[in-house]
Design an enzyme around this catalytic site. Structure first.
Site, PDB file in Angstrom:
ATOM      1  N   THR A   1      48.052  35.577  37.203  1.00  0.00           N
ATOM      2  CA  THR A   1      47.980  35.259  35.773  1.00  0.00           C
ATOM      3  C   THR A   1      47.046  34.082  35.524  1.00  0.00           C
ATOM      4  O   THR A   1      46.250  34.081  34.575  1.00  0.00           O
ATOM      5  CB  THR A   1      49.385  34.930  35.238  1.00  0.00           C
ATOM      6  OG1 THR A   1      50.212  36.084  35.375  1.00  0.00           O
ATOM      7  CG2 THR A   1      49.335  34.506  33.775  1.00  0.00           C
TER       8      THR A   1
ATOM      9  N   HIS B   1      43.479  35.204  35.656  1.00  0.00           N
ATOM     10  CA  HIS B   1      43.084  35.878  34.407  1.00  0.00           C
ATOM     11  C   HIS B   1      42.733  34.853  33.334  1.00  0.00           C
ATOM     12  O   HIS B   1      41.749  35.003  32.607  1.00  0.00           O
ATOM     13  CB  HIS B   1      44.221  36.779  33.918  1.00  0.00           C
ATOM     14  CG  HIS B   1      44.407  38.031  34.699  1.00  0.00           C
ATOM     15  ND1 HIS B   1      43.482  39.055  34.702  1.00  0.00           N
ATOM     16  CD2 HIS B   1      45.417  38.431  35.515  1.00  0.00           C
ATOM     17  CE1 HIS B   1      43.913  40.036  35.475  1.00  0.00           C
ATOM     18  NE2 HIS B   1      45.088  39.680  35.990  1.00  0.00           N
TER      19      HIS B   1
END
Length: 350
Positions: free
Chosen positions: A40, A43
């Protein structure tokens, strides 16, 4: 304080000084000691379409961490049954509403209004973070800061693995990323007979072997079916955990599981992909999607297993391959992006 901030809607992060947060009602302030890098976070660093849809800069990111309580806000239970300054803690990164049907029925991990620390609210890549007291998990002395920092991904692995009993079963895990390797260690600890892990990256397959995999298979070089024959398995795998998000991995699972097998899916695919539903039906497979952790049943299982077994603790620690000072965050993110790594840890204690 220092904080790693997504300052604007563009690639990159900035390590900068920002004001220390103060705990409000029902919150605690934690001094961060170690923090783990997650997909995450990559990203968000790269600012892809998913990150742009989820996060509103400026925001301090990071959600995998261990720290020490330094301040307790109003309306937080203290004393023998509550939180105390000085306690070493990990934190559940999903903050739930407490009002939806799932929350009120005790299924908090299925809250329809979940927001995430480090994505929807300021996170833990900082000297201090403020979180709801209900999300704090007090760790026993056996759990050091490094292990405590990876309880979030370890919880993903436990949540997936605990979908079905594994004693004496043959287990197939597709994807030897950090969570897949942790799942191999859990399956071995839980008494599985054979634990087979697949991937195409030799570095990560070696991590899976060290974590406890019976066989780690490079599926670019040989098939899962060949491994079954080598292990003397006559009917196929009893349990499968899909950790990669790769369509061919799911096809391997359906082709190599016995009738009635239980399949848990954690790996998020980049795009939709077809599944042979005829085989799912005729082979009577049970497929379960898994996300996050079961709040807080998973946490009890994690802590009790880690606390009771040094060998299990060290198997999980072996998944950590890189350690960086917080100031070296660019190197940490570069290492995590290569794929030739396990878990990457940043030290915020200095």
């Amino acid at each position: 304080m220092r904080a790693l901030v997504k300052a604007e809607a563009a690639p990159g992060l900035v390590l900068k000084d920002i004001p220390e947060p103060n705990p409000g009602p029902g919150e605690v302030k934690i001094r961060v000691l170690r923090a783990g890098l997650c997909g995450t976070d990559l990203h968000i660093y790269n600012w892809d379409d998913w990150a742009a849809s989820m996060l509103k800069p400026p925001l301090t990111i990071g959600h995998e961490f261990y720290g020490e309580i330094v301040e307790i806000g109003p309306d937080v239970a203290e004393g023998d049954d509550g939180l105390k300054v000085g306690m070493g803690v990990s934190v559940e990164g999903h903050v739930v509403c407490g009002r939806c049907r799932n929350c009120r029925a005790g299924r908090r991990h299925m809250c329809i209004r979940t927001n995430s620390i480090g994505v929807n609210r300021d996170g833990a890549f900082a000297d201090y973070v403020v979180v709801p007291a209900t999300n704090v998990w007090v760790q026993p002395p056996a759990i050091d800061p490094e292990l405590g920092a990876i309880f979030d991904p370890l919880g993903n692995a436990f949540h997936t693995a605990l979908q079905t009993p594994m004693i004496g079963e043959d287990i197939l895990i597709t994807g030897a990323g950090p969570i897949g390797c942790m799942a191999a260690a859990i399956a071995k600890h839980a008494g599985a007979r054979n634990v087979v892990v697949t991937d195409v990256a030799e570095f990560r397959l070696d991590l899976a072997r060290k974590a406890g995999a019976t066989v780690a298979v490079n599926v670019a070089e040989r098939s899962v079916r060949d491994v079954q024959n080598e292990l003397g398995m006559r009917e196929g795998f009893d349990v499968a955990m899909e950790m990669s998000g790769v369509p061919s991995a799911m096809a391997d699972i359906l082709d190599n599981c016995t009738h009635g097998a239980r399949i848990a899916m954690l790996g998020l695919p980049k795009d939709p992909f077809p599944i042979d539903w005829g085989k799912v039906i005729t082979h009577m497979f049970t497929i379960k999607g898994v996300y996050g952790r079961d709040m807080f049943d998973t946490w009890y299982h994690m802590t009790f297993c880690m606390e009771s077994s040094e060998s299990f603790r060290e198997a999980i620690r072996g998944v950590i391959t890189h350690r960086f000072a917080a100031e070296d965050f660019e190197e940490a993110f570069a290492a995590a992006a290569t794929g030739t790594c396990g878990k990457v840890i940043m030290d915020w204690s200095k």
